[in-house]
Scaffold this active site. Structure first.
Site, mmCIF file in Angstrom:
data_model
loop_
_atom_site.group_PDB
_atom_site.id
_atom_site.type_symbol
_atom_site.label_atom_id
_atom_site.label_comp_id
_atom_site.label_asym_id
_atom_site.label_seq_id
_atom_site.Cartn_x
_atom_site.Cartn_y
_atom_site.Cartn_z
ATOM 1 N N ASP A 93 -2.411 1.979 -4.460
ATOM 2 C CA ASP A 93 -3.622 2.132 -3.658
ATOM 3 C C ASP A 93 -4.744 1.349 -4.329
ATOM 4 O OD1 ASP A 93 -4.414 3.715 -5.842
ATOM 5 O OD2 ASP A 93 -3.805 5.566 -4.829
ATOM 6 N N HIS A 140 0.811 -1.213 0.000
ATOM 7 C CA HIS A 140 0.000 0.000 0.000
ATOM 8 C C HIS A 140 0.849 1.271 0.000
ATOM 9 C CE1 HIS A 140 -3.570 2.239 0.059
ATOM 10 N NE2 HIS A 140 -4.269 1.557 0.951
#
Length: 506
Positions: free
Chosen positions: A487, A483
């Site tokens: 995203d 992450h």
């Protein structure tokens, strides 16, 4: 004239290699390609072939010995030739050994430890400083200011591996500790086992063999540093807290095997971790605690792929290739990586290193033993972006077969930029795979199975008289991504490209 035996290119420069066993001896006649020895690295056990032929005049290392980078394994020449007839080292190498003279591994150890070679008295030929001299010097320096203390009671045996998987020493450190009968916790003295180096173990062993207190690793005051020594060695100088009266102490076992944790109850059996499980545990734990994982799920229709495979399977078989679904998945991954270049990258604190070559790792499960304990290895298909479907399928067949036979080279397990794990082959529908360190993501693929799917000719959400139920070969992707790099939107863009490539295969 004698010729040096060296590693082939794929092992050249690799550190932390240990000799498992020699398959030849002095006096044997070899030819290029003959297997000389078996070695172990952090990633794989492999065989080392000869790069030259002749009669073996000398072997420089023994079974179980830790090798330096680019070692001279031995000498080959004509039968009856003296091993002293080895070619002279290049002038630049000789110059590097002057003032003072030291072996390459001793020089590297001294540099890493911050020790001046001029302060070490050499015991080698013509006063050359050896690795043993560096270890002894470092042990003497660490043990000199150590305060004396009253003898402490022997500590109870500790497991060879930390119970907390976040604190696991490296393979080289554990193997050296086992070979030298050194207890890792005694050397660490409260410090995380994962921070120990091979030089800490060598220093501890040298101190013990010299009859001195075992030198503990620096930076953290020892909490429980019992001596690691033979019965005749003196007790450790570091103070050890006395155990409670009710706590029984036991002598340390002479065997290097890992002891069972405590007393087993009826119906329990202790099975020591094998090397493969230790490697998997260390790597997955490091990744799980250092990479912020997020997993996105995508369902897709595999009908187009299965139809193409059915139509071309015989054609590929005629070329000696088994056309597996894995080959299609790798081709689809390449489409996803090209659509989202950041998915083929490595995170650094300063920025992303985006890779423009595609080295795709494929997770291969190894057979389980009688306890159901298996293993996992990830061979890498290099430059997969340069291959067509036939080339990818051929590469998948090759590495998967050799992985199960333990015939992979060390370089074939390194350099991956993205990984595929096809856990659907064992029947699993969905998992959350763990990302490999240095990569942005890993794509997991579940079992292909017929599922009822609503097919709509009108609005996909509102009721429509044209809707009907179809039974289609579906699978579910599980894309775990870093992450910090991707995203939800960019990860889904990657999956959308993979889905599009598979569902519209032609």
């Amino acid at each position: 004239m004698a010729t040096e035996l060296r590693f082939p290119d794929q092992l050249s420069g690799v550190d932390g290699i240990i000799v498992t066993r020699w398959l030849v001896k002095v006096g044997d006649t070899i030819k290029p390609g003959d297997v000389l020895l078996e070695v172990a690295t952090d990633k794989v056990d492999t065989e080392v072939p000869a790069t030259v032929g002749g009669t073996i005049l000398k072997l420089n290392y023994s079974d179980g010995e830790l090798l330096p980078a680019d070692p001279v394994l031995g000498l080959v020449g004509e039968a009856g030739e003296s091993a002293a007839a080895a070619p002279a080292a290049p002038a630049d190498v000789e110059a590097s050994r002057e003032a003072p003279s030291a072996t390459p591994v001793a020089r590297r150890m001294a540099e890493e430890l911050g020790v001046s070679l001029s302060s070490i008295k050499g015991s080698g030929l013509r006063g050359q400083v050896t690795k043993e001299d560096v270890v002894a010097h470092q042990a003497a320096q660490k043990s000199a200011p150590a305060p004396t203390a009253a003898p402490a009671p022997a500590a109870a045996p500790a497991p060879a591996l930390d119970a907390d998987l976040r604190d696991v020493a490296s393979l080289v450190v554990r193997r050296l500790a086992t070979e030298n009968h050194v207890n890792l916790r005694d050397v660490a003295a409260g410090r995380p086992l994962s921070t120990l180096t091979k030089y800490d173990i060598l220093s501890a062993a040298a101190s013990r063999d010299a009859g001195k207190p075992v030198v503990v690793a620096p930076r953290i005051a020892p909490a429980s540093a019992a001596p690691v020594s033979a019965p005749s060695a003196p007790p450790a100088a570091a103070p050890v807290a006395a155990p409670p009266p009710a706590a029984a102490t036991a002598p340390r076992p002479a065997s290097p095997a890992a002891p069972a944790p405590g007393k087993l109850s009826a119906g329990e059996e202790f099975v020591a971790h094998n090397r493969m499980r230790q490697i998997v545990a260390r790597n997955t734990t490091q990744a799980a605690f250092s990479i912020p994982h997020v997993t996105t799920m995508w369902d897709l229709n595999m009908a187009a792929v299965l139809e193409h495979r059915k139509a071309h399977k015989a054609e590929f078989a005629a070329a000696g290739v088994n056309l597996t679904v894995t080959a299609y998945l790798i081709q689809a991954i390449l489409a996803g990586l090209k659509a989202v270049p950041a998915a083929n990258s490595t995170w650094t604190d300063e920025g992303l290193i985006i890779k423009r070559t595609y080295h795709i790792g494929i997770a291969v499960a190894l057979p389980a033993d009688q306890h159901g304990i298996g293993g996992l290895i990830v061979p890498v298909i290099k430059n997969a972006g340069d291959l067509n479907l036939l080339g990818v399928a051929r590469a998948v067949n090759d590495v998967a077969e050799r992985a199960r036979k333990n015939q992979l080279r060390a370089d074939e397990l390194q350099g991956g930029t993205f990984t595929l794990t096809n856990y659907g082959t064992s029947g699993s529908r969905f998992q959350t795979p763990v990302i490999l360190n240095g990569q942005a993501g890993i794509l997991g693929v579940g079992a292909i199975e017929k599922r009822p799917v609503v097919v709509s000719k009108g609005s996909p959400l509102e009721p429509n008289v044209g809707d009907y139920l179809a039974f289609l070969p579906m699978t579910t992707l599980g894309f775990s991504y870093d992450h910090r790099i991707l995203d939800g939107a960019t990860a889904d863009a990657f999956c959308a490209a993979v889905k599009d490539a598979l569902e519209k295969w032609q």
